[in-house]
Scaffold this motif. Sequence first.
Motif, PDB file in Angstrom:
ATOM      1  N   ARG A 140       0.829  -1.207   0.000  1.00  0.00           N
ATOM      2  CA  ARG A 140       0.000   0.000   0.000  1.00  0.00           C
ATOM      3  C   ARG A 140       0.859   1.251   0.000  1.00  0.00           C
ATOM      4  NH1 ARG A 140      -3.228   0.361   4.608  1.00  0.00           N
ATOM      5  NH2 ARG A 140      -1.930  -1.165   5.640  1.00  0.00           N
ATOM      6  N   PHE A 141       1.980   1.224   0.725  1.00  0.00           N
ATOM      7  CA  PHE A 141       2.873   2.384   0.759  1.00  0.00           C
ATOM      8  C   PHE A 141       3.469   2.626  -0.621  1.00  0.00           C
ATOM      9  CE2 PHE A 141       7.046   4.347   1.340  1.00  0.00           C
ATOM     10  CZ  PHE A 141       6.673   5.505   2.010  1.00  0.00           C
ATOM     11  N   THR A 142       3.914   1.560  -1.277  1.00  0.00           N
ATOM     12  CA  THR A 142       4.474   1.683  -2.619  1.00  0.00           C
ATOM     13  C   THR A 142       3.439   2.255  -3.578  1.00  0.00           C
ATOM     14  OG1 THR A 142       5.985  -0.154  -2.230  1.00  0.00           O
ATOM     15  CG2 THR A 142       5.537   0.406  -4.530  1.00  0.00           C
ATOM     16  N   ALA A 143       2.207   1.773  -3.488  1.00  0.00           N
ATOM     17  CA  ALA A 143       1.148   2.286  -4.356  1.00  0.00           C
ATOM     18  C   ALA A 143       0.897   3.763  -4.082  1.00  0.00           C
ATOM     19  CB  ALA A 143      -0.138   1.481  -4.159  1.00  0.00           C
ATOM     20  N   ALA A 144       0.929   4.153  -2.813  1.00  0.00           N
ATOM     21  CA  ALA A 144       0.720   5.560  -2.462  1.00  0.00           C
ATOM     22  C   ALA A 144       1.849   6.431  -3.010  1.00  0.00           C
ATOM     23  CB  ALA A 144       0.609   5.714  -0.949  1.00  0.00           C
ATOM     24  N   VAL A 145       3.081   5.949  -2.917  1.00  0.00           N
ATOM     25  CA  VAL A 145       4.227   6.699  -3.458  1.00  0.00           C
ATOM     26  C   VAL A 145       4.072   6.857  -4.969  1.00  0.00           C
ATOM     27  CG1 VAL A 145       6.715   6.585  -3.905  1.00  0.00           C
ATOM     28  CG2 VAL A 145       5.837   6.087  -1.622  1.00  0.00           C
ATOM     29  N   GLU A 146       3.685   5.788  -5.642  1.00  0.00           N
ATOM     30  CA  GLU A 146       3.515   5.856  -7.097  1.00  0.00           C
ATOM     31  C   GLU A 146       2.412   6.838  -7.472  1.00  0.00           C
ATOM     32  OE1 GLU A 146       2.897   1.755  -8.126  1.00  0.00           O
ATOM     33  OE2 GLU A 146       5.033   1.278  -7.947  1.00  0.00           O
ATOM     34  N   GLU A 147       1.308   6.830  -6.737  1.00  0.00           N
ATOM     35  CA  GLU A 147       0.225   7.770  -7.013  1.00  0.00           C
ATOM     36  C   GLU A 147       0.680   9.204  -6.768  1.00  0.00           C
ATOM     37  OE1 GLU A 147      -2.865   7.391  -8.390  1.00  0.00           O
ATOM     38  OE2 GLU A 147      -2.092   5.383  -8.806  1.00  0.00           O
ATOM     39  N   THR A 148       1.453   9.418  -5.713  1.00  0.00           N
ATOM     40  CA  THR A 148       1.970  10.756  -5.416  1.00  0.00           C
ATOM     41  C   THR A 148       2.885  11.221  -6.543  1.00  0.00           C
ATOM     42  OG1 THR A 148       1.847  10.346  -3.040  1.00  0.00           O
ATOM     43  CG2 THR A 148       3.292  12.131  -3.753  1.00  0.00           C
ATOM     44  N   GLU A 149       3.740  10.323  -7.027  1.00  0.00           N
ATOM     45  CA  GLU A 149       4.641  10.676  -8.120  1.00  0.00           C
ATOM     46  C   GLU A 149       3.864  11.010  -9.390  1.00  0.00           C
ATOM     47  OE1 GLU A 149       7.276   7.324  -8.233  1.00  0.00           O
ATOM     48  OE2 GLU A 149       8.615   8.196  -6.735  1.00  0.00           O
ATOM     49  N   LYS A 150       2.775  10.274  -9.642  1.00  0.00           N
ATOM     50  CA  LYS A 150       1.941  10.581 -10.810  1.00  0.00           C
ATOM     51  C   LYS A 150       1.304  11.960 -10.659  1.00  0.00           C
ATOM     52  CE  LYS A 150       0.545   5.842 -11.821  1.00  0.00           C
ATOM     53  NZ  LYS A 150      -0.606   4.925 -11.777  1.00  0.00           N
ATOM     54  N   PHE A 151       0.819  12.265  -9.457  1.00  0.00           N
ATOM     55  CA  PHE A 151       0.130  13.524  -9.213  1.00  0.00           C
ATOM     56  C   PHE A 151       1.070  14.714  -9.310  1.00  0.00           C
ATOM     57  CE2 PHE A 151      -1.591  16.814  -6.373  1.00  0.00           C
ATOM     58  CZ  PHE A 151      -2.852  16.987  -6.943  1.00  0.00           C
ATOM     59  N   VAL A 165      10.180  10.582  -3.793  1.00  0.00           N
ATOM     60  CA  VAL A 165       9.264  11.387  -2.997  1.00  0.00           C
ATOM     61  C   VAL A 165      10.056  12.244  -2.026  1.00  0.00           C
ATOM     62  CG1 VAL A 165       7.392  11.287  -1.320  1.00  0.00           C
ATOM     63  CG2 VAL A 165       7.468   9.663  -3.207  1.00  0.00           C
ATOM     64  N   THR A 166       9.695  13.524  -1.934  1.00  0.00           N
ATOM     65  CA  THR A 166      10.359  14.433  -1.005  1.00  0.00           C
ATOM     66  C   THR A 166       9.866  14.138   0.400  1.00  0.00           C
ATOM     67  OG1 THR A 166      10.395  16.127  -2.709  1.00  0.00           O
ATOM     68  CG2 THR A 166      10.730  16.862  -0.441  1.00  0.00           C
ATOM     69  N   PRO A 167      10.780  13.974   1.367  1.00  0.00           N
ATOM     70  CA  PRO A 167      10.355  13.691   2.729  1.00  0.00           C
ATOM     71  C   PRO A 167       9.623  14.884   3.324  1.00  0.00           C
ATOM     72  CG  PRO A 167      12.747  13.925   2.604  1.00  0.00           C
ATOM     73  CD  PRO A 167      12.216  14.016   1.225  1.00  0.00           C
ATOM     74  N   PRO A 168       8.819  14.675   4.379  1.00  0.00           N
ATOM     75  CA  PRO A 168       8.112  15.768   5.026  1.00  0.00           C
ATOM     76  C   PRO A 168       9.087  16.828   5.515  1.00  0.00           C
ATOM     77  CG  PRO A 168       7.410  13.639   5.914  1.00  0.00           C
ATOM     78  CD  PRO A 168       8.562  13.392   4.986  1.00  0.00           C
ATOM     79  N   ALA A 169       8.571  18.064   5.702  1.00  0.00           N
ATOM     80  CA  ALA A 169       9.412  19.190   6.087  1.00  0.00           C
ATOM     81  C   ALA A 169      10.210  18.906   7.350  1.00  0.00           C
ATOM     82  CB  ALA A 169       8.557  20.433   6.279  1.00  0.00           C
ATOM     83  N   GLY A 170       9.613  18.205   8.303  1.00  0.00           N
ATOM     84  CA  GLY A 170      10.309  17.892   9.552  1.00  0.00           C
ATOM     85  C   GLY A 170      11.269  16.738   9.409  1.00  0.00           C
ATOM     86  N   GLY A 171      11.288  16.110   8.250  1.00  0.00           N
ATOM     87  CA  GLY A 171      12.153  14.955   8.046  1.00  0.00           C
ATOM     88  C   GLY A 171      11.488  13.678   8.528  1.00  0.00           C
ATOM     89  N   VAL A 172      12.097  12.575   8.219  1.00  0.00           N
ATOM     90  CA  VAL A 172      11.616  11.267   8.639  1.00  0.00           C
ATOM     91  C   VAL A 172      12.681  10.663   9.528  1.00  0.00           C
ATOM     92  CG1 VAL A 172      10.955   8.959   7.853  1.00  0.00           C
ATOM     93  CG2 VAL A 172      10.341  10.944   6.483  1.00  0.00           C
TER      94      VAL A 172
END
Length: 86
Positions: free
Chosen positions: A45-56, A64-71
Amino acid sequence: MGSTVLSLRIDSELLDRLRQHAAKRGMSVQDYVVRTLIRDDFDERFTAAVEETEKFYGDSGGGVTPPAGGVDDAAARVMGVTPPVT
């Protein structure tokens, strides 16, 4: 969420390996198998979400750019990604 019984027929050697993996973690075979399936499902599910984000947003080749606070490292390991080097 309810639960359902699932009966599996597996090779005895595989069951022995599952018992060993579960014992190392102090878990029952059932708990070990369920956690493994949950982790695998999360990864998919995470991989699918990353792929959808990249498409968008469009893939700039950097992923994918990490969140502003970092991971943090622990969260990155749970997500199955390499934490950014800072």
